[in-house]
Design an enzyme around this catalytic site. Structure first.
Site, PDB file in Angstrom:
ATOM      1  N   LYS A  22       0.839  -1.206   0.000  1.00  0.00           N
ATOM      2  CA  LYS A  22       0.000   0.000   0.000  1.00  0.00           C
ATOM      3  C   LYS A  22       0.877   1.260   0.000  1.00  0.00           C
ATOM      4  CE  LYS A  22      -1.557   1.691   4.054  1.00  0.00           C
ATOM      5  NZ  LYS A  22      -1.197   3.114   4.211  1.00  0.00           N
ATOM      6  N   ASN A  23       1.909   1.267   0.829  1.00  0.00           N
ATOM      7  CA  ASN A  23       2.714   2.488   0.952  1.00  0.00           C
ATOM      8  C   ASN A  23       3.620   2.745  -0.249  1.00  0.00           C
ATOM      9  OD1 ASN A  23       1.519   3.031   3.353  1.00  0.00           O
ATOM     10  ND2 ASN A  23       3.315   2.668   4.635  1.00  0.00           N
ATOM     11  N   ARG A  92      -4.433  10.795   4.834  1.00  0.00           N
ATOM     12  CA  ARG A  92      -3.334  11.752   4.914  1.00  0.00           C
ATOM     13  C   ARG A  92      -2.407  11.684   3.696  1.00  0.00           C
ATOM     14  NH1 ARG A  92      -1.277  14.415   8.737  1.00  0.00           N
ATOM     15  NH2 ARG A  92       0.735  14.096   7.772  1.00  0.00           N
ATOM     16  N   CYS A 116      -4.297  13.343  13.113  1.00  0.00           N
ATOM     17  CA  CYS A 116      -4.203  11.910  12.878  1.00  0.00           C
ATOM     18  C   CYS A 116      -4.096  11.227  14.230  1.00  0.00           C
ATOM     19  CB  CYS A 116      -2.968  11.636  12.040  1.00  0.00           C
ATOM     20  SG  CYS A 116      -2.528   9.924  11.967  1.00  0.00           S
ATOM     21  N   ARG A 121       1.771  14.573  13.142  1.00  0.00           N
ATOM     22  CA  ARG A 121       2.091  14.363  11.716  1.00  0.00           C
ATOM     23  C   ARG A 121       1.996  15.624  10.845  1.00  0.00           C
ATOM     24  NH1 ARG A 121      -0.206   8.570   9.873  1.00  0.00           N
ATOM     25  NH2 ARG A 121       1.585   8.531   8.526  1.00  0.00           N
ATOM     26  N   PRO A 122       2.852  16.598  11.106  1.00  0.00           N
ATOM     27  CA  PRO A 122       2.838  17.812  10.281  1.00  0.00           C
ATOM     28  C   PRO A 122       3.394  17.559   8.875  1.00  0.00           C
ATOM     29  CG  PRO A 122       4.649  17.879  11.842  1.00  0.00           C
ATOM     30  CD  PRO A 122       3.916  16.596  12.107  1.00  0.00           C
ATOM     31  N   ILE A 123       3.248  18.564   7.985  1.00  0.00           N
ATOM     32  CA  ILE A 123       3.843  18.438   6.629  1.00  0.00           C
ATOM     33  C   ILE A 123       4.824  19.595   6.387  1.00  0.00           C
ATOM     34  CG2 ILE A 123       1.983  17.108   5.547  1.00  0.00           C
ATOM     35  CD1 ILE A 123       1.163  19.927   4.294  1.00  0.00           C
ATOM     36  N   LEU A 125       7.959  19.797   6.609  1.00  0.00           N
ATOM     37  CA  LEU A 125       9.190  19.479   5.866  1.00  0.00           C
ATOM     38  C   LEU A 125       8.920  19.426   4.352  1.00  0.00           C
ATOM     39  CD1 LEU A 125      10.560  16.677   8.235  1.00  0.00           C
ATOM     40  CD2 LEU A 125      11.306  19.058   8.128  1.00  0.00           C
ATOM     41  N   ASP A 307       5.461   0.653  11.765  1.00  0.00           N
ATOM     42  CA  ASP A 307       4.205   0.038  11.317  1.00  0.00           C
ATOM     43  C   ASP A 307       4.060  -1.415  11.776  1.00  0.00           C
ATOM     44  OD1 ASP A 307       3.459   2.376  10.159  1.00  0.00           O
ATOM     45  OD2 ASP A 307       3.746   1.750   8.082  1.00  0.00           O
ATOM     46  N   LEU A 329       9.052   7.140  16.550  1.00  0.00           N
ATOM     47  CA  LEU A 329       8.627   7.961  15.409  1.00  0.00           C
ATOM     48  C   LEU A 329       7.354   8.758  15.651  1.00  0.00           C
ATOM     49  CD1 LEU A 329      10.861   6.436  13.931  1.00  0.00           C
ATOM     50  CD2 LEU A 329       9.397   6.358  11.956  1.00  0.00           C
ATOM     51  N   ARG A 399      -8.353  -0.251   5.214  1.00  0.00           N
ATOM     52  CA  ARG A 399      -7.501   0.752   4.560  1.00  0.00           C
ATOM     53  C   ARG A 399      -6.214   0.121   4.025  1.00  0.00           C
ATOM     54  NH1 ARG A 399      -5.512   4.730   8.283  1.00  0.00           N
ATOM     55  NH2 ARG A 399      -4.171   4.977   6.487  1.00  0.00           N
TER      56      ARG A 399
HETATM   57  C1  UD1 Z   1       4.890   6.969   6.244  1.00  0.00           C
HETATM   58  C2  UD1 Z   1       3.999   5.757   6.104  1.00  0.00           C
HETATM   59  C3  UD1 Z   1       3.546   5.266   7.464  1.00  0.00           C
HETATM   60  C4  UD1 Z   1       4.756   5.027   8.366  1.00  0.00           C
HETATM   61  C5  UD1 Z   1       5.670   6.260   8.388  1.00  0.00           C
HETATM   62  C6  UD1 Z   1       6.969   5.993   9.124  1.00  0.00           C
HETATM   63  C7  UD1 Z   1       2.952   6.067   3.953  1.00  0.00           C
HETATM   64  C8  UD1 Z   1       1.716   6.376   3.179  1.00  0.00           C
HETATM   65  N1  UD1 Z   1       2.856   6.120   5.271  1.00  0.00           N
HETATM   66  O1  UD1 Z   1       4.106   7.993   6.845  1.00  0.00           O
HETATM   67  O2  UD1 Z   1       2.823   4.045   7.287  1.00  0.00           O
HETATM   68  O3  UD1 Z   1       4.303   4.768   9.684  1.00  0.00           O
HETATM   69  O4  UD1 Z   1       6.009   6.650   7.056  1.00  0.00           O
HETATM   70  O5  UD1 Z   1       7.643   4.925   8.593  1.00  0.00           O
HETATM   71  O6  UD1 Z   1       3.979   5.757   3.379  1.00  0.00           O
HETATM   72  N2  UD1 Z   1       7.393  14.772  10.276  1.00  0.00           N
HETATM   73  C9  UD1 Z   1       7.512  16.122  10.538  1.00  0.00           C
HETATM   74  N3  UD1 Z   1       7.289  17.010   9.505  1.00  0.00           N
HETATM   75  C10 UD1 Z   1       6.957  16.594   8.250  1.00  0.00           C
HETATM   76  C11 UD1 Z   1       6.848  15.214   7.989  1.00  0.00           C
HETATM   77  C12 UD1 Z   1       7.086  14.315   9.026  1.00  0.00           C
HETATM   78  O7  UD1 Z   1       7.794  16.523  11.650  1.00  0.00           O
HETATM   79  O8  UD1 Z   1       6.774  17.457   7.359  1.00  0.00           O
HETATM   80  C13 UD1 Z   1       7.634  13.791  11.369  1.00  0.00           C
HETATM   81  C14 UD1 Z   1       6.384  12.968  11.702  1.00  0.00           C
HETATM   82  O9  UD1 Z   1       5.539  13.628  12.618  1.00  0.00           O
HETATM   83  C15 UD1 Z   1       7.004  11.700  12.297  1.00  0.00           C
HETATM   84  C16 UD1 Z   1       8.294  11.524  11.483  1.00  0.00           C
HETATM   85  O10 UD1 Z   1       8.565  12.821  10.911  1.00  0.00           O
HETATM   86  O11 UD1 Z   1       7.344  11.891  13.642  1.00  0.00           O
HETATM   87  C17 UD1 Z   1       8.210  10.511  10.363  1.00  0.00           C
HETATM   88  O12 UD1 Z   1       7.046  10.744   9.608  1.00  0.00           O
HETATM   89  P1  UD1 Z   1       6.954  10.407   8.056  1.00  0.00           P
HETATM   90  O13 UD1 Z   1       8.085   9.537   7.657  1.00  0.00           O
HETATM   91  O14 UD1 Z   1       6.741  11.664   7.298  1.00  0.00           O
HETATM   92  O15 UD1 Z   1       5.608   9.548   7.997  1.00  0.00           O
HETATM   93  P2  UD1 Z   1       4.621   9.509   6.790  1.00  0.00           P
HETATM   94  O16 UD1 Z   1       5.372   9.720   5.530  1.00  0.00           O
HETATM   95  O17 UD1 Z   1       3.429  10.368   7.058  1.00  0.00           O
END
Ligand code: UD1
Length: 420
Positions: A22-23, A92, A116, A121-123, A125, A307, A329, A399
């Protein structure tokens, strides 16, 4: 609404075919926005999140058909660059269209994904990296409004933290950028690697695939000659079925896996007393005489995946002794603990660490699925509990797990999907 009824204490046997990841499927479907040709993608998992992303692409103007784990998709006809709240709130990972849309159209509007259950889980970055490449970004009324009228420019980006979807978004955007982008501290997950490989099949020069530093030469805004591909096997689904064999002390075989993607997981299971045989694309787990406790710390790939943290916690309840599980994480990824406790497990939480005392005698109960992976921990616990466990809110499982009851039933579990 449906729930799962699972009668515990059945041995499992035989084999299970693992679906496509899925990912990986999610970013790869977003990547079709960069293709100048219609694509045929095989080994697509038929799970709710994939359907949501296909719906999002359809809303943007793509045309697709999905049958027998194969998607034919034509995204050349996409004529909208707006991913609205109604669809993004369902998942997300919809944020994965941000990079491709901005790179292709020079502007886009993508709803912010919102909260979430497993943490903040911010974006930030994703956004910071696009700004560094010349994008102008505004957040207005819950939407990311991004513009790059002169196209995205090549530059060097150092990610402050390793982010999986963040890396994928920025890699896809770099493929269409003007000039060379150097990315440092990129996620090395197999799903990120496949995104790079598929882009490379379309003629993009990417140096360092599989490492934490990538050098990507952009096409200067031109769509890519992406080739048809097959999605890699789902290492998280595979890990879940390995735990199912482990917890029920059964010998089962997983087919269509890539053992290389599961090294940290296989090592943990071996340390816990299980013997695992592997071939190029199968894994067979044998029962342990005695399940040993384990200390687990989640981290980025190639470390132990977050996961699979919940599933291993369920397994640790059946080990004799104390296991310590550190979640590094996500700050709130312990929601399965209270449900496992209702089934009789002895787990204490302190900050991001859980101490699991085993071996616990688990009893059936009514339990609530809270997120995708937490729910699979409840299935594992139910497989060894006394009596019939009812797992509610299973839409979380739908999902990410394809044909869950079918696969578990084939292995010999007593599992039924029933109407509330
Ligand atoms: C992806 C996976 C999810 C998995 C996670 C970690 C998908 C669709 N989902 O989620 O199943 O659990 O990787 O392996 O592939 N962070 C920030 N700012 C950002 C982005 C991330 O602070 O802009 C932080 C997050 O809060 C978290 C860490 O970075 O603590 C890792 O998150 P991230 O790798 O981005 O997870 P996802 O890509 O959302």
């Amino acid at each position: 609404m449906h729930y799962l009824a699972i009668k515990g204490k059945q041995k499992l046997s035989g084999s299970v075919a693992i679906s496509g990841a899925k990912n990986a499927a999610l970013p790869l479907l977003a990547l079709t926005l960069l293709s100048k040709r219609k694509l045929n993608i095989t080994n697509i998992p038929e799970v709710a999140d994939v359907k949501t992303l296909l719906q999002l692409l359809t809303n943007l103007g793509a045309v697709s058909t999905c049958k027998d784990n194969t998607v034919d998709i034509d995204a050349i006809s996409v004529n909208s660059a707006c991913a609205n709240y109604d669809i993004v709130r369902k998942m997300r990972a919809s944020i994965l269209v941000l990079g491709p849309l901005l790179a292709r159209f020079g502007h886009c509007e993508v709803s912010l994904p919102g909260g979430c259950a497993i943490g903040q889980r911010p974006i930030d970055l994703h956004l910071k990296a696009l700004e560094k490449r010349g994008a102008v970004i505004e957040i207005k009324q819950g939407y990311v409004l991004a513009k790059a009228p002169k196209g995205l420019q090549g530059t060097t980006i150092i990610f402050d933290k390793v982010t999986v979807t963040g890396s994928e978004n920025i890699i896809m955007a770099a493929a269409l950028a003007h000039g060379t982008t150097t990315l440092v501290n990129v996620a090395k997950e197999p799903e990120v690697v496949q995104v790079c490989e598929v882009l490379a099949s379309g003629g993009v020069s990417i140096e360092g695939i599989g490492s934490s530093k990538l050098i990507i030469k952009g096409s200067g805004g031109k769509l890519l000659d992406i080739q048809d591909f097959s999605v890699i096997p789902d290492r998280i689904e595979a890990g879940t079925y390995l735990c199912a064999g482990a917890i029920t002390k059964s010998k089962i075989t997983l087919k269509n896996v890539n053992p290389k993607h599961l090294e940290a997981v296989i090592l943990k299971l071996e340390q816990m007393g299980f013997k695992i045989d592997e071939t190029k694309d199968t894994l067979t787990i044998h029962p342990a005489e005695k399940i040993l406790p384990s200390d687990i710390e989640t981290s980025e790939y190639p470390g132990f995946p977050t996961d699979l943290q919940a599933q291993f916690m369920a397994l640790c309840t059946q080990a004799k002794g104390t296991s310590i599980i550190d979640e590094r994480l996500f700050e709130n990824r312990f929601m399965h603990v209270s449900e496992l406790s209702r089934m009789g497990s002895n787990i204490k939480l302190k900050g991001h660490s859980a101490t699991v005392e085993g071996k616990a005698k688990l009893n059936a109960a009514d339990v609530m699925a809270t997120d995708l992976r937490a729910s699979s921990a409840l299935i594992l616990a139910a497989l060894v509990a006394d009596g019939t466990t009812k797992i509610h809110r299973i839409y979380h499982l739908d999902r990410g797990y394809e044909n869950l009851e079918g696969k578990f039933s084939k292995l010999g579990a007593h599992i039924e999907r029933l109407e509330e």
